[in-house]
Write an enzyme that holds these catalytic residues in place. Structure first.
Site, PDB file in Angstrom:
ATOM      1  N   TYR A 123     -37.892  48.614 -11.414  1.00 44.63           N
ATOM      2  CA  TYR A 123     -38.491  49.751 -12.100  1.00 44.63           C
ATOM      3  C   TYR A 123     -37.966  49.927 -13.513  1.00 44.63           C
ATOM      4  O   TYR A 123     -38.363  50.858 -14.209  1.00 44.63           O
ATOM      5  CB  TYR A 123     -38.197  51.039 -11.334  1.00 44.63           C
ATOM      6  CG  TYR A 123     -39.257  51.411 -10.354  1.00 44.63           C
ATOM      7  CD1 TYR A 123     -39.461  50.656  -9.206  1.00 44.63           C
ATOM      8  CD2 TYR A 123     -40.054  52.522 -10.564  1.00 44.63           C
ATOM      9  CE1 TYR A 123     -40.423  51.005  -8.303  1.00 44.63           C
ATOM     10  CE2 TYR A 123     -41.023  52.874  -9.650  1.00 44.63           C
ATOM     11  CZ  TYR A 123     -41.205  52.114  -8.521  1.00 44.63           C
ATOM     12  OH  TYR A 123     -42.162  52.467  -7.626  1.00 44.63           O
ATOM     13  N   LYS A 190     -31.300  44.049   0.388  1.00 40.86           N
ATOM     14  CA  LYS A 190     -31.794  42.760   0.888  1.00 40.86           C
ATOM     15  C   LYS A 190     -30.797  41.704   0.385  1.00 40.86           C
ATOM     16  O   LYS A 190     -31.151  40.739  -0.308  1.00 40.86           O
ATOM     17  CB  LYS A 190     -33.223  42.520   0.348  1.00 40.86           C
ATOM     18  CG  LYS A 190     -33.941  41.341   0.929  1.00 40.86           C
ATOM     19  CD  LYS A 190     -34.628  41.629   2.241  1.00 40.86           C
ATOM     20  CE  LYS A 190     -35.223  40.362   2.806  1.00 40.86           C
ATOM     21  NZ  LYS A 190     -35.714  40.485   4.169  1.00 40.86           N
ATOM     22  N   ASP A 223     -36.021  45.512   5.487  1.00 37.68           N
ATOM     23  CA  ASP A 223     -37.142  45.324   6.428  1.00 37.68           C
ATOM     24  C   ASP A 223     -36.768  45.879   7.800  1.00 37.68           C
ATOM     25  O   ASP A 223     -37.554  46.569   8.456  1.00 37.68           O
ATOM     26  CB  ASP A 223     -37.604  43.858   6.499  1.00 37.68           C
ATOM     27  CG  ASP A 223     -36.458  42.869   6.452  1.00 37.68           C
ATOM     28  OD1 ASP A 223     -35.311  43.285   6.198  1.00 37.68           O
ATOM     29  OD2 ASP A 223     -36.696  41.669   6.676  1.00 37.68           O
ATOM     30  N   ASP A 247     -38.457  54.013  -3.375  1.00 38.98           N
ATOM     31  CA  ASP A 247     -39.822  54.477  -3.586  1.00 38.98           C
ATOM     32  C   ASP A 247     -40.645  54.289  -2.308  1.00 38.98           C
ATOM     33  O   ASP A 247     -41.322  55.203  -1.829  1.00 38.98           O
ATOM     34  CB  ASP A 247     -40.431  53.667  -4.747  1.00 38.98           C
ATOM     35  CG  ASP A 247     -41.788  54.192  -5.144  1.00 38.98           C
ATOM     36  OD1 ASP A 247     -42.036  55.395  -4.975  1.00 38.98           O
ATOM     37  OD2 ASP A 247     -42.612  53.389  -5.628  1.00 38.98           O
TER      38      ASP A 247
END
Ligand code: NAD
Length: 360
Positions: A123, A190, A223, A247
């Site tokens: 972002y 991640k 995930d 987000d």
């Protein structure tokens, strides 16, 4: 008196700002409102979507309640929401997701707080368009320094994650957990794939956690976190995330508690804070006195807590919860049938909340 900027926004913004202001005032919070504009309506009048006086008001007061603002797709101006966050260095985005009795949802008893990093990650806005000279130069450099090759027809977005940016947001999450007497912070990443960005995030999260021995710490891969939140949301408490995952998971968690109409938020920095609903300006409902004011009112509750006006915050939250639980004076989206003719308008729902506050 505390001076607070009220940014009225556009689309459904002005009617929600008015409803939220009236509900907050009913708690007698000793707030002096500085009412200022931003968005496409003021752009048509003044040529700028965020007039200087609006920016000056927020910088002076350091606290704002902001109604939604449209970001037109594909035209000149960039998101005012992003502009405010960057200008005021509002690095922490706070999104509480709590179940209220009477809200239509597949889940009950959810009480999560998401803390999203607001300034870095994909972002950050560092992007290189396909085919441009700079992009080709960057691709050539990357191809010379990496085993993996990128073709000339790629666009590139950069994902910076820094020690400083991660330290302050993880500290913020722990401090907030401590202030609210929360038990656990979960850091999401991640790191198994992006070792130098999410890996750094995880390493810093672990380091910061050591300074808070009274609060449990754990980490989850993003995930897996999505699945866990759907299957066992009750296992989680405060969740801290880099910008992009934050987000996405904010919307997922808003879904757990009944949708965007129920999701408040805040953007907080070391010196300033802007409180706003998670939802946008829903232009098709503009001026219809139809949409749900709760997300902005609950953002006002967060603001009152931030200002240490705890008694006023408790009263307002209780009033919102009772009006929702009774299910009578609520907007169309909170009725079991969205076409229910007994649904009330935005300002009438605010009136019902005000009546409750005044009865305490
Ligand atoms: P949106 O949240 O404005 O609306 C999507 C749908 O959600 C609406 O059509 C409506 O059905 C429902 N909804 C939203 N708020 C509601 C409420 N209070 N009560 C009942 N139903 C409600 O999302 P969008 O259509 O993707 O975005 C519209 C504009 O808002 C875009 O320009 C976007 O950039 C902007 N936006 C602004 C903010 C902000 O100001 N912080 C946040 C998100 C989107």
């Amino acid at each position: 008196m505390t001076d607070v900027s009220l940014i009225t926004g556009d689309g459904i913004g002005p009617e929600l700002a008015e409803a939220a202001r009236r509900c907050i005032d009913a708690t007698n919070p000793q707030i002096k409102w500085d009412i200022v504009e931003a968005g496409i309506d003021v752009m048509e009048k003044t040529g700028t979507p965020i007039p200087d006086e609006t920016m000056e008001s927020v910088k002076r007061n350091k606290i704002a309640l902001k109604a939604p603002i449209t970001t037109p797709v594909g035209t000149g101006f960039r998101s005012i929401n992003v502009h405010l966050r960057q200008q005021l260095d509002l690095y922490a985005c706070l999104r509480p997701c709590k179940s209220y009795k009477g809200v239509r949802s597949k889940y009950s008893d959810i009480d999560l707080i998401l803390v999203r990093e607001n300034t870095e990650d994909l972002y950050a806005g560092i992007e290189f368009e396909k085919g441009k000279d700079d992009t080709l130069e960057l691709i050539n450099w990357l191809n010379a320094h990496s085993q993996r090759k990128i073709g000339p027809n790629a666009g590139i977005s950069i994902k910076p994650i820094s020690v400083e940016g991660t330290t302050r947001i993880v500290k913020f999450a722990f401090d907030y957990a401590k202030k609210l007497g929360r038990k656990k912070v979960t850091s999401v990443h991640k790191a198994n794939i992006m070792k130098y960005t999410d890996g750094l995030w995880l390493e810093i999260s672990r380091q910061v956690a050591k300074d808070y021995p009274d609060i449990e710490f754990e980490d989850r891969i993003v995930d897996n976190m999505c699945m866990q939140l759907i299957q066992k949301p009750e296992l989680y408490d405060v969740i801290v995330l880099p910008n992009l995952y934050g987000d996405i998971l904010s919307d997922l968690c808003a879904g757990l508690v009944g949708g965007l109409g129920m999701a408040p938020g805040a953007n907080i920095g070391d010196t300033s804070a802007v409180f706003e609903a998670t939802h946008g300006s829903a232009p098709k409902y503009k001026g219809l006195n139809k949409v749900n004011p709760v997300a902005l009112i609950l953002s006002g509750v967060l603001m009152l807590r931030h200002l240490d006006k705890t008694e006023e915050a408790d009263k307002l939250e209780r009033a919102v919860a009772e009006v929702i639980a009774e299910g009578k004076d609520v907007t169309y989206d909170m009725k079991p049938d969205r076409n229910d003719p007994t649904a009330v308008g935005t300002s009438q729902m605010a009136d019902a909340i005000i009546e409750k506050v005044k009865s305490y």
